[in-house]
Motif scaffolding. Structure first.
Motif, short mmCIF file in Angstrom:
data_model
loop_
_atom_site.label_atom_id
_atom_site.label_comp_id
_atom_site.label_asym_id
_atom_site.label_seq_id
_atom_site.Cartn_x
_atom_site.Cartn_y
_atom_site.Cartn_z
N ASN A 304 8.01 6.56 5.47
CA ASN A 304 7.42 5.84 6.60
C ASN A 304 6.97 4.43 6.28
OD1 ASN A 304 7.94 8.00 8.24
ND2 ASN A 304 5.82 8.44 8.77
N PRO A 305 6.35 4.18 5.13
CA PRO A 305 5.92 2.81 4.85
C PRO A 305 7.05 1.79 4.80
CG PRO A 305 4.77 4.35 3.42
CD PRO A 305 5.85 5.13 4.11
N SER A 306 8.28 2.26 4.61
CA SER A 306 9.44 1.36 4.54
C SER A 306 10.10 1.16 5.90
CB SER A 306 10.47 1.91 3.54
OG SER A 306 9.91 2.08 2.26
N ARG A 307 9.54 1.74 6.93
CA ARG A 307 10.19 1.73 8.24
C ARG A 307 9.44 0.88 9.26
NH1 ARG A 307 15.38 3.84 8.04
NH2 ARG A 307 15.43 5.72 6.75
N SER A 308 10.21 0.36 10.22
CA SER A 308 9.61 -0.39 11.32
C SER A 308 9.03 0.56 12.35
CB SER A 308 10.66 -1.28 11.99
OG SER A 308 11.62 -0.48 12.66
N ALA A 309 8.21 0.03 13.25
CA ALA A 309 7.63 0.86 14.30
C ALA A 309 8.72 1.44 15.19
CB ALA A 309 6.65 0.03 15.13
N LYS A 310 9.77 0.67 15.46
CA LYS A 310 10.87 1.18 16.28
C LYS A 310 11.59 2.33 15.59
CE LYS A 310 13.85 -1.11 18.56
NZ LYS A 310 14.89 -2.04 19.05
#
Length: 750
Positions: A304-310
């Protein structure tokens, strides 16, 4: 080192998990559409559509209040008198009794023969299946897959071309949805560790599983006394998780589909969890990817920390999280082409072309396969949207008119869709192969259904810039056309589609053009008594077994049907009612709304298919866990009426001390003349997948996962297997296709 079954790895059926947290209302909260239905009628339909409208007895015209009166169009030339409607078929078989036996039961005068079983060889030189977990893994791409599911019979003539009317030779294309791992390896899956640390330590086991998913294409022939498949046919083919495929349509060649395998987003490898199916009028097969999300590994705490909100919103909406249901990504060492690592959807490299962070985006599509060209590369048709596809049923085919496919998204609180081609149908494209698919399936309009509480509904277009599908949408900021089809569930949320109870198979009545959709079931958590509505009207308890275990919600399911207005599949509005409600025959009148009796009561409708030979004969299959204290799953034959042939009804729902009335629309009770049980399967099975020979005198039916509840600890004691079908004795059970014929050679079911 422990062996675990698939059921122990994923104890909850993925079909039963909902990921729709949108605020979209249920029917009782909906107001009438802002579009005037009279105005929609006033826009008119084409000549062919008008003729069909007249033949079906529908109609309507004029302009609604508040809309300008349009100048009258010149009167068209009188339409030719419609051909007389074919007489309704009559069920001609004795109802089969409910059964808990480990056999396939059919009516007197019929014979069911096993045709094609898990592991059966489909190429010369491949040995017979040992069925003990010792068969060489490398042979499995030339063997029948597991969990036989949706299928189509393609008649074939002496010139090896598609011949729909052929009665004795054809290609049977069929899905292999998933696997029962316990019976595939000597002692089930070998797994080391637990939780996020669990890994598959035997690569050969995973190789078998890769091949056992996907699709079979086999040649079948009618002999003097029975049907058989031709082991050495040049048409025989397996399409599986390692088969290369290309993308077409709006998402192809976009950043969303780029991976280490395909740095330009033009292709991927494989298809899996192929459940229901579809066809095209040019003679190709559509296989549909259903519960694909759970196969991918994505540990949220690390990814999750590597991902955008979208990205996080999309993963949540589709349920892409967890260790991976078969732990495929955990095999080490990986191969040079990452056949294991490709199932790891986490960010591990610098960019999307360095890893498989977009791997989940490459699944969830309708896939077109040309069964007549074994060397052809299947295509994933992205214009039809990415979801838990439960089939793609072709609507009425009329020359000069667009083609339409109806689709369900099989999860609780998901939606019903349709795709309308931009190009009008030209019969010159018959036998056009995948090139015809490029013409009709890559460009069109995708819609989602919104049902109103008054028995009407509208189709909402899923397109960037309309129906709330914009960059400013607060729940998800849509970027472009590819974003819309890849995240079509989020687009449908934004449009305000109606949540339904696990939309499964769709079927179109060839006599009326009306569309039937099975809504398998739901539970109290997904639809509590306060959330019942007109098209999902029941909340009740269906006690199971001697212990009377509570089953609350709508555990027996129902079938909704609708008629596009003007008998025009491209119409933007429709009328609906509930055709059938699953129930025990002994249930109260507020539960058994269809008046079912011992000869036709059922639970959890799933497969649904109309015969094209015996026009108007409907076949209904069940995938049940609620009524299995009384009977195994079944196949029923039906002769349905039309939308509106019943009446409005108010029922009373009860949940403990809470009582709530609910208005709905109930189709005419079928009676035993309109619905009878035709087949009951062996223990622990699902009845699914159905097709017929060109003359309607052979019916192909799939028996999926018999014995699937067998505990892993019992693998060494065959006496404790849940089923031994189809071989009997102490054999491990096998999914299989049966072919049913009438002993006098007549039409099936009549």
């Amino acid at each position: 080192m422990t062996a675990k079954t698939h059921n122990e790895i994923a104890a909850i059926d993925p079909d039963d998990i909902g990921h729709n947290s949108s605020p979209n209302p249920s029917f009782n909260d909906l107001i009438a559409s802002r579009l005037s239905r009279r105005h929609l009628f006033g826009l008119g339909v084409g000549t062919a559509g008008a003729a069909l409208l007249q033949a079906c007895g529908g109609g309507g015209s004029g302009s609604g209040g508040g809309f300008p009166v349009l100048p009258a169009a010149p009167a068209p030339a009188p339409a030719p008198a419609p051909a007389p409607a074919p007489a309704a078929p009559k069920l001609g078989f004795t109802a089969v009794a409910k059964s808990l036996d480990d056999v396939v039961s059919v009516p007197p005068g019929y014979t069911a023969s096993v045709l094609y079983r898990l592991g059966d060889p489909i190429a010369a030189g491949v040995p017979a299946y040992a069925n003990d977990g010792t068969d060489a893994p490398a042979t499995y791409d030339k063997r029948a897959g597991d969990h036989h599911d949706g299928m189509t019979f393609f008649g074939i003539n002496a010139s090896n071309k598609w011949d729909p009317a052929n009665a004795s030779r054809g290609l049977l294309a069929m899905n292999h949805e998933a696997i029962t791992p316990l019976f595939l390896h000597p002692t089930g899956q070998t797994i080391v560790g637990t939780g996020n640390a669990a890994v598959r330590s035997v690569a050969d086991e995973v190789q078998r599983e890769f091949f056992l998913h996907g699709v079979s294409v086999i040649e079948v022939n009618k002999g003097a006394s029975s049907w058989s498949y031709k082991q050495d046919s040049s048409f025989n083919r397996r399409v599986h998780t390692l088969t290369e495929m290309t993308f077409s349509g709006p998402a192809a060649n976009t950043d969303y589909l780029k991976t280490k395998f395909s740095t330009d987003g033009s292709k991927t490898r494989g298809t899996l969890n192929n459940c229901a199916n579809g066809t095209t009028p040019w003679g190709t097969y559509l296989t549909c990817e259903e519960n694909w999300a759970g196969y991918f590994r994505r540990i949220t705490a690390t990814d999750n920390p590597s991902r955008s909100a979208k990205e996080l919103a999309a993963f949540t909406r589709y349920g892409v999280a967890g260790t991976g249901r078969e732990l495929w990504s955990t095999v080490t060492p990986d191969t040079a082409d990452n056949i294991y690592g490709r199932w790891n959807a986490q960010v591990t490299g610098a960019t999307a072309t360095d890893d498989y962070r977009n791997g989940a985006n490459t699944y969830g599509w309708v896939v077109e396969i040309d069964p007549f060209t074994p060397g052809s590369t299947p295509k994933k048709r992205t214009a039809l949207g990415r979801m838990g596809h439960e089939g793609a049923c072709l609507g009425p085919v009329v020359a000069g008119k667009p083609l339409v496919w109806y689709m369900g998204d099989d999860s609780r609180n998901e939606y019903i869709y349709k795709f309308v081609s931009t190009k009008a149908w030209d019969a010159a494209d018959i036998n056009g192969g995948l090139a015809a698919g490029d013409k009709y399936m890559d460009d069109g309009k995708l819609y989602v259904a919104k049902f109103n509480a008054d028995g009407t509904g509208v189709w909402l277009e899923l397109k960037l810039g309309v129906n709330g599908i914009t960059a400013s949408n607060p729940a998800y900021a849509f970027g472009d056309a590819a974003d819309v089809v890849i995240n079509v569930r989020l687009a449908a949320d934004a449009a305000g589609a109606t949540k339904m109870d696990r939309p499964e198979w769709t079927a179109v009545n060839p006599k009326t053009g009306e569309v039937y959709v099975t809504l398998t079931n739901t539970n109290a958590a997904s639809r509590p008594i306060t959330a019942t509505d007109a098209a999902n009207p029941r909340f009740y308890n269906d006690p199971k077994g001697v212990a009377a275990t509570a089953q609350t919600g709508n555990p027996n399911g129902h079938i909704v049907r609708f008629a596009d207005d003007g008998a025009d599949p491209t119409a933007l509005s429709f009328k609906w009612d509930v055709y059938l409600f699953g129930a025990r025959a002994t249930a109260s009148a507020d539960i058994n709304l269809s008046g079912l009796v011992a000869d036709n009561d059922f639970s959890s409708p799933d497969g649904l298919w109309f015969s094209s030979v015996t026009s108007g004969l409907l076949w209904l299959e069940t995938d049940d866990g609620a009524y299995t204290d009384v009977t195994n799953c079944m196949l029923l034959g039906a002769v349905p009426g039309k939308v509106g042939d019943g009446a409005a009804k108010t029922i009373t729902n009860v949940d403990g001390a809470t009582t709530r009335t609910q208005a709905t629309f109930v189709g005419k009770a079928p009676g035993t003349d309109g619905l009878r049980r035709f087949l009951v399967g062996p223990k622990d099975c699902e009845i699914t997948g159905i097709a017929e020979s060109g003359d309607g005198r052979a019916l192909f039916v799939n028996i999926q996962h018999p014995g699937e509840t067998t505990a892993a600890a019992n693998i060494a004691n065959p006496a404790l297997f849940g089923s031994h079908w189809p071989e009997g004795g102490n054999a491990r059970p096998r999914s299989a296709t049966v072919v049913i014929t009438k002993n006098d050679g007549g039409l099936i079911g009549l």
